[in-house]
Design a protein around this motif. Structure first.
Motif, short mmCIF file in Angstrom:
data_model
loop_
_atom_site.label_atom_id
_atom_site.label_comp_id
_atom_site.label_asym_id
_atom_site.label_seq_id
_atom_site.Cartn_x
_atom_site.Cartn_y
_atom_site.Cartn_z
N TYR A 1 -3.85 -0.04 12.47
CA TYR A 1 -4.03 -0.99 11.37
C TYR A 1 -4.23 -2.40 11.92
CZ TYR A 1 -3.13 -3.66 7.14
OH TYR A 1 -3.23 -4.54 6.09
N ASN A 2 -3.42 -2.79 12.88
CA ASN A 2 -3.54 -4.13 13.47
C ASN A 2 -4.89 -4.31 14.17
OD1 ASN A 2 -1.01 -4.89 12.56
ND2 ASN A 2 0.02 -4.20 14.41
N GLU A 3 -5.34 -3.29 14.88
CA GLU A 3 -6.65 -3.37 15.54
C GLU A 3 -7.78 -3.44 14.52
OE1 GLU A 3 -7.71 -3.72 18.71
OE2 GLU A 3 -5.63 -3.93 19.35
N LEU A 4 -7.63 -2.72 13.43
CA LEU A 4 -8.64 -2.78 12.37
C LEU A 4 -8.68 -4.16 11.73
CD1 LEU A 4 -8.16 0.74 10.75
CD2 LEU A 4 -10.20 -0.07 11.94
N LYS A 5 -7.51 -4.79 11.59
CA LYS A 5 -7.46 -6.16 11.06
C LYS A 5 -8.20 -7.10 12.01
CE LYS A 5 -4.69 -7.79 8.12
NZ LYS A 5 -4.91 -8.20 6.72
N GLU A 6 -8.01 -6.93 13.30
CA GLU A 6 -8.71 -7.73 14.30
C GLU A 6 -10.22 -7.52 14.22
OE1 GLU A 6 -8.09 -10.10 16.73
OE2 GLU A 6 -6.22 -10.26 15.62
N LEU B 1 4.56 16.39 6.02
CA LEU B 1 5.70 15.58 6.45
C LEU B 1 6.42 14.91 5.29
CD1 LEU B 1 4.25 13.90 9.67
CD2 LEU B 1 5.84 15.82 9.52
N LYS B 2 5.72 14.65 4.20
CA LYS B 2 6.30 14.01 3.01
C LYS B 2 7.03 12.72 3.35
CE LYS B 2 6.76 18.38 0.65
NZ LYS B 2 7.63 19.39 0.11
N ASP B 3 6.35 11.86 4.11
CA ASP B 3 6.92 10.58 4.52
C ASP B 3 6.19 9.46 3.79
OD1 ASP B 3 7.80 8.29 5.78
OD2 ASP B 3 7.77 9.18 7.78
N ASP B 4 6.94 8.68 3.02
CA ASP B 4 6.33 7.61 2.22
C ASP B 4 5.74 6.51 3.09
OD1 ASP B 4 6.96 8.87 -0.15
OD2 ASP B 4 8.88 7.84 -0.38
N GLU B 5 6.43 6.15 4.16
CA GLU B 5 5.93 5.10 5.04
C GLU B 5 4.61 5.50 5.69
OE1 GLU B 5 7.24 2.60 9.03
OE2 GLU B 5 8.70 3.92 8.07
N ARG C 1 -2.80 4.82 3.51
CA ARG C 1 -3.52 4.18 2.41
C ARG C 1 -4.01 2.79 2.81
NH1 ARG C 1 0.48 4.72 -1.75
NH2 ARG C 1 0.45 6.91 -2.19
N ASN C 2 -3.17 2.04 3.50
CA ASN C 2 -3.56 0.70 3.96
C ASN C 2 -4.73 0.76 4.93
OD1 ASN C 2 -1.59 -0.54 2.41
ND2 ASN C 2 -0.09 -0.54 4.08
N LYS D 1 -7.02 3.15 5.07
CA LYS D 1 -8.22 3.52 4.31
C LYS D 1 -8.79 2.33 3.54
CE LYS D 1 -8.73 7.40 2.21
NZ LYS D 1 -8.59 8.62 1.40
N LYS D 2 -7.90 1.52 2.97
CA LYS D 2 -8.35 0.34 2.23
C LYS D 2 -9.01 -0.66 3.19
CE LYS D 2 -5.08 -1.77 0.10
NZ LYS D 2 -4.11 -2.50 -0.72
N LEU D 3 -8.40 -0.86 4.34
CA LEU D 3 -8.95 -1.77 5.33
C LEU D 3 -10.30 -1.27 5.87
CD1 LEU D 3 -8.40 -4.39 6.82
CD2 LEU D 3 -7.14 -3.09 8.53
N LEU D 4 -10.43 0.03 6.04
CA LEU D 4 -11.70 0.60 6.49
C LEU D 4 -12.81 0.35 5.46
CD1 LEU D 4 -10.61 3.98 8.10
CD2 LEU D 4 -11.67 2.04 9.25
N GLN D 5 -12.44 0.39 4.19
CA GLN D 5 -13.43 0.10 3.15
C GLN D 5 -13.87 -1.37 3.22
OE1 GLN D 5 -14.77 2.49 1.35
NE2 GLN D 5 -16.15 1.04 0.41
N GLU D 6 -12.93 -2.27 3.45
CA GLU D 6 -13.27 -3.69 3.60
C GLU D 6 -14.18 -3.90 4.81
OE1 GLU D 6 -9.93 -6.42 3.54
OE2 GLU D 6 -8.84 -5.05 2.22
N ILE D 7 -13.90 -3.21 5.90
CA ILE D 7 -14.72 -3.31 7.11
C ILE D 7 -16.13 -2.80 6.82
CG2 ILE D 7 -15.05 -2.33 9.42
CD1 ILE D 7 -11.98 -2.54 9.74
N LYS D 8 -16.22 -1.71 6.09
CA LYS D 8 -17.54 -1.17 5.75
C LYS D 8 -18.35 -2.17 4.93
CE LYS D 8 -19.67 2.78 3.46
NZ LYS D 8 -19.43 3.98 2.65
N VAL D 9 -17.72 -2.82 3.96
CA VAL D 9 -18.41 -3.81 3.14
C VAL D 9 -18.87 -4.98 3.99
CG1 VAL D 9 -18.08 -5.49 1.28
CG2 VAL D 9 -17.29 -3.15 0.98
N GLN D 10 -18.00 -5.46 4.89
CA GLN D 10 -18.35 -6.58 5.76
C GLN D 10 -19.49 -6.20 6.70
OE1 GLN D 10 -16.88 -9.76 5.60
NE2 GLN D 10 -18.65 -10.24 6.85
N LYS D 11 -19.46 -4.98 7.22
CA LYS D 11 -20.52 -4.51 8.11
C LYS D 11 -21.85 -4.48 7.38
CE LYS D 11 -21.94 -0.27 10.43
NZ LYS D 11 -22.83 0.31 9.44
#
Length: 136
Positions: free
Chosen positions: A13-18, A75-79, A85-86, A88-98
Motif C-alpha cells: 500500500y505504501n509503495e502504491l501511494k509512492e 482467514l476472516k480477518d477484518d484488518e 480494499r484500500n 484496490k481503491k488505490l489501484l483504481q486511482e493509479i489507473k485513472v492517473q495513468k
C-alpha cells in the motif's frame, strides 16, 4: 502467515501511494514542460514498479495459487480485508492517473506533429481525383 501477509500488504500500500505521488508529479512536470525533471520522475516510477513487483511476488509466495478474495474469506480477518480494499481503491486511482497522463502525452504528440507538418509540409503535389477527393 497472517501477520506476514498483513505486513506485505501494508508495504505494498505504501509503495502504491509512492507510485501515485510519482505519477502526479509526472503530470505536473509535463504541464510545466520541465523535461529534465520529467526524466527523473520516470526513473522514480520504474523504481516504484520494481518494489511493488517484489512485494507482489512475496505475497504470492504466501498465498500460493489462491486469490486474495479466497484467502480473506478463509482467514476472516477484518484488518486484512480493509488493507485489501484500500489497495484496490488505490489501484483504481493509479489507473485513472495513468490514463490521464497517457492522454496528456498523446495530445502533446499530436500537437507537436501538427506543428512539424506546418513547418515542413509534404512536398508531393496534391490533386483531386474523379470523386473530388485529394489524391497524391
Amino acid at each position: 502467515m497472517e501477520n506476514q501477509l498483513k505486513d506485505i500488504m501494508v508495504k505494498e500500500y505504501n509503495e502504491l501511494k509512492e507510485l501515485l505521488k510519482s505519477m502526479e508529479d509526472q503530470h505536473e512536470l509535463f504541464l510545466k514542460n520541465d523535461i529534465f525533471q520529467l526524466e527523473n520522475v520516470v526513473k522514480r516510477i520504474e523504481a516504484n514498479n520494481m518494489s511493488i513487483a517484489k512485494l507482489e511476488v512475496d505475497r504470492r509466495k504466501i498465498t500460493g495459487e489462491n486469490s486474495m478474495n479466497e484467502v480473506i474469506r478463509v482467514l476472516k480477518d477484518d484488518e486484512l480485508e480493509d488493507n485489501y480494499r484500500n489497495i484496490k481503491k488505490l489501484l483504481q486511482e493509479i489507473k485513472v492517473q495513468k490514463e490521464s497522463n497517457e492522454l496528456l502525452f498523446r495530445q502533446g504528440l499530436v500537437f507537436t506533429n501538427r506543428v512539424l507538418n506546418i513547418f515542413s509540409p509534404n512536398k508531393n503535389n496534391k490533386t483531386y481525383n474523379s470523386l473530388g477527393r485529394m489524391g497524391r
